[in-house]
Design an enzyme around this catalytic site. Structure first.
Site, PDB file in Angstrom:
ATOM      1  N   LYS A   9       0.817  -1.218   0.000  1.00  0.00           N
ATOM      2  CA  LYS A   9       0.000   0.000   0.000  1.00  0.00           C
ATOM      3  C   LYS A   9       0.859   1.281   0.000  1.00  0.00           C
ATOM      4  O   LYS A   9       2.055   1.229   0.307  1.00  0.00           O
ATOM      5  CB  LYS A   9      -0.955  -0.041   1.202  1.00  0.00           C
ATOM      6  CG  LYS A   9      -1.953  -1.211   1.117  1.00  0.00           C
ATOM      7  CD  LYS A   9      -3.034  -1.136   2.185  1.00  0.00           C
ATOM      8  CE  LYS A   9      -4.002  -2.308   2.046  1.00  0.00           C
ATOM      9  NZ  LYS A   9      -5.144  -2.216   2.997  1.00  0.00           N
ATOM     10  N   TYR A  49     -12.790  -2.927  -4.147  1.00  0.00           N
ATOM     11  CA  TYR A  49     -13.401  -2.773  -2.817  1.00  0.00           C
ATOM     12  C   TYR A  49     -14.926  -2.761  -2.865  1.00  0.00           C
ATOM     13  O   TYR A  49     -15.572  -2.210  -1.977  1.00  0.00           O
ATOM     14  CB  TYR A  49     -12.874  -1.491  -2.150  1.00  0.00           C
ATOM     15  CG  TYR A  49     -11.455  -1.617  -1.621  1.00  0.00           C
ATOM     16  CD1 TYR A  49     -11.103  -2.639  -0.733  1.00  0.00           C
ATOM     17  CD2 TYR A  49     -10.463  -0.705  -1.990  1.00  0.00           C
ATOM     18  CE1 TYR A  49      -9.811  -2.760  -0.242  1.00  0.00           C
ATOM     19  CE2 TYR A  49      -9.157  -0.819  -1.491  1.00  0.00           C
ATOM     20  CZ  TYR A  49      -8.841  -1.845  -0.617  1.00  0.00           C
ATOM     21  OH  TYR A  49      -7.562  -1.967  -0.120  1.00  0.00           O
ATOM     22  N   ARG A 102       1.811  -6.741   9.083  1.00  0.00           N
ATOM     23  CA  ARG A 102       1.030  -5.621   9.618  1.00  0.00           C
ATOM     24  C   ARG A 102       1.473  -5.265  11.038  1.00  0.00           C
ATOM     25  O   ARG A 102       1.428  -4.100  11.429  1.00  0.00           O
ATOM     26  CB  ARG A 102      -0.464  -5.937   9.535  1.00  0.00           C
ATOM     27  CG  ARG A 102      -0.986  -5.791   8.100  1.00  0.00           C
ATOM     28  CD  ARG A 102      -2.353  -6.385   7.922  1.00  0.00           C
ATOM     29  NE  ARG A 102      -2.989  -5.961   6.687  1.00  0.00           N
ATOM     30  CZ  ARG A 102      -4.162  -6.431   6.268  1.00  0.00           C
ATOM     31  NH1 ARG A 102      -4.817  -7.321   6.982  1.00  0.00           N
ATOM     32  NH2 ARG A 102      -4.683  -6.003   5.134  1.00  0.00           N
ATOM     33  N   ASN A 112      -2.381  -0.147   6.598  1.00  0.00           N
ATOM     34  CA  ASN A 112      -1.894  -1.393   7.204  1.00  0.00           C
ATOM     35  C   ASN A 112      -0.947  -2.165   6.294  1.00  0.00           C
ATOM     36  O   ASN A 112      -0.875  -3.382   6.332  1.00  0.00           O
ATOM     37  CB  ASN A 112      -3.083  -2.248   7.660  1.00  0.00           C
ATOM     38  CG  ASN A 112      -4.048  -2.550   6.537  1.00  0.00           C
ATOM     39  OD1 ASN A 112      -3.780  -2.218   5.382  1.00  0.00           O
ATOM     40  ND2 ASN A 112      -5.146  -3.204   6.860  1.00  0.00           N
ATOM     41  N   HIS A 115      -2.244  -5.564   1.239  1.00  0.00           N
ATOM     42  CA  HIS A 115      -3.521  -6.245   0.962  1.00  0.00           C
ATOM     43  C   HIS A 115      -3.206  -7.663   0.518  1.00  0.00           C
ATOM     44  O   HIS A 115      -2.224  -7.884  -0.190  1.00  0.00           O
ATOM     45  CB  HIS A 115      -4.277  -5.536  -0.174  1.00  0.00           C
ATOM     46  CG  HIS A 115      -5.358  -6.393  -0.774  1.00  0.00           C
ATOM     47  ND1 HIS A 115      -6.612  -6.488  -0.218  1.00  0.00           N
ATOM     48  CD2 HIS A 115      -5.350  -7.247  -1.840  1.00  0.00           C
ATOM     49  CE1 HIS A 115      -7.340  -7.349  -0.940  1.00  0.00           C
ATOM     50  NE2 HIS A 115      -6.594  -7.816  -1.920  1.00  0.00           N
ATOM     51  N   GLU A 126      -9.840 -10.579  -8.308  1.00  0.00           N
ATOM     52  CA  GLU A 126      -8.948  -9.424  -8.180  1.00  0.00           C
ATOM     53  C   GLU A 126      -7.900  -9.399  -9.288  1.00  0.00           C
ATOM     54  O   GLU A 126      -7.584  -8.341  -9.826  1.00  0.00           O
ATOM     55  CB  GLU A 126      -8.281  -9.427  -6.792  1.00  0.00           C
ATOM     56  CG  GLU A 126      -9.297  -9.116  -5.695  1.00  0.00           C
ATOM     57  CD  GLU A 126      -8.747  -9.237  -4.282  1.00  0.00           C
ATOM     58  OE1 GLU A 126      -7.524  -9.458  -4.115  1.00  0.00           O
ATOM     59  OE2 GLU A 126      -9.549  -9.104  -3.337  1.00  0.00           O
TER      60      GLU A 126
HETATM   61  N1  UDP Z   1     -10.328  -0.690   6.475  1.00  0.00           N
HETATM   62  C1  UDP Z   1     -10.434   0.516   7.148  1.00  0.00           C
HETATM   63  N2  UDP Z   1     -11.223   0.566   8.288  1.00  0.00           N
HETATM   64  C2  UDP Z   1     -11.863  -0.541   8.767  1.00  0.00           C
HETATM   65  C3  UDP Z   1     -11.739  -1.762   8.072  1.00  0.00           C
HETATM   66  C4  UDP Z   1     -10.959  -1.803   6.942  1.00  0.00           C
HETATM   67  O1  UDP Z   1      -9.864   1.525   6.743  1.00  0.00           O
HETATM   68  O2  UDP Z   1     -12.550  -0.434   9.793  1.00  0.00           O
HETATM   69  C5  UDP Z   1      -9.475  -0.755   5.256  1.00  0.00           C
HETATM   70  C6  UDP Z   1      -8.118  -1.415   5.513  1.00  0.00           C
HETATM   71  O3  UDP Z   1      -7.151  -0.759   4.716  1.00  0.00           O
HETATM   72  C7  UDP Z   1      -8.372  -2.819   5.038  1.00  0.00           C
HETATM   73  C8  UDP Z   1      -9.307  -2.583   3.854  1.00  0.00           C
HETATM   74  O4  UDP Z   1     -10.130  -1.505   4.250  1.00  0.00           O
HETATM   75  O5  UDP Z   1      -7.168  -3.473   4.695  1.00  0.00           O
HETATM   76  C9  UDP Z   1     -10.172  -3.785   3.463  1.00  0.00           C
HETATM   77  O6  UDP Z   1     -10.904  -4.189   4.591  1.00  0.00           O
HETATM   78  P1  UDP Z   1     -11.079  -5.741   4.939  1.00  0.00           P
HETATM   79  O7  UDP Z   1     -12.080  -5.827   6.037  1.00  0.00           O
HETATM   80  O8  UDP Z   1     -11.340  -6.507   3.695  1.00  0.00           O
HETATM   81  O9  UDP Z   1      -9.654  -6.118   5.587  1.00  0.00           O
HETATM   82  P2  UDP Z   1      -8.444  -7.000   5.003  1.00  0.00           P
HETATM   83  O10 UDP Z   1      -9.027  -8.101   4.171  1.00  0.00           O
HETATM   84  O11 UDP Z   1      -7.572  -6.057   4.218  1.00  0.00           O
HETATM   85  O12 UDP Z   1      -7.742  -7.496   6.226  1.00  0.00           O
HETATM   86 MG    MG Z   2     -10.383  -7.962   2.628  1.00  0.00          MG
END
Ligand code: UDP
Ligand code: MG
Length: 138
Positions: A9, A49, A102, A112, A115, A126
């Site tokens: 990221k 997303y 992370r 974080n 991805h 994707e």
């Molecule tokens: N995200 C955020 N706030 C939240 C949850 C997610 O900004 O409360 C962002 C974060 O960058 C995350 C991405 O949205 O990596 C996708 O969310 P997901 O729940 O799919 O998490 P991941 O699969 O990346 O762990």
């Molecule tokens: Mg996710």
């Protein structure tokens, strides 16, 4: 062979953590079959997303992910989707296990570091979404 899509990221690229992050995947014997640095378009991010549409953080995530260049990787290996999710750690860096990317390099829930696709099916979708932007031929 199973594949997954990883995105290093914006904040991690700016902090020059890409090499360290890539080394972690390679140390886990995963194969990098493609790597491409690019500025994500809002169009690609909207598709990527789509499951988050309607969440209060959606606009912020898309804004952040299109704010600066990322490095997109396609990794290949047996069980690579789950292995990468494990190596990446919990979404919230404060809840991530020590040793995960992370935990070490994430700053906030949003910023974080990485991805990783959530399932084999999501990985296929994707890769399809990103393939033109990252010049990957399936
Ligand atoms: N995200 C955020 N706030 C939240 C949850 C997610 O900004 O409360 C962002 C974060 O960058 C995350 C991405 O949205 O990596 C996708 O969310 P997901 O729940 O799919 O998490 P991941 O699969 O990346 O762990
Ligand atoms: Mg996710």
């Amino acid at each position: 062979m199973e594949r997954t899509l990883v995105i290093i990221k914006p904040e991690a690229v700016i902090k020059k953590l890409a090499g360290r992050i890539i080394s972690i995947y390679e140390d886990n014997r995963l194969n990098i079959i493609h790597a491409h640095r690019c500025l994500p378009t809002k169009e690609v991010l909207a598709k990527h997303y789509k499951a988050l549409q309607g969440k209060d953080f959606y606009d912020s995530v898309v804004q952040f992910m299109s704010s600066s260049e990322v490095i997109v990787l396609i990794l290949e290996g047996e069980n690579v989707v789950n292995i990468v999710r494990e190596i990446n750690g919990s979404t919230n860096p404060l809840k991530a296990k020590p040793g995960t990317i992370r935990y070490m390099y994430g700053e906030t829930v949003q910023e974080n570091a990485v991805h990783g696709s959530e399932s084999v099916e999501a990985a296929k979708e994707e890769i399809e979404i990103w393939k033109d932007l990252i010049r990957f031929e399936i």
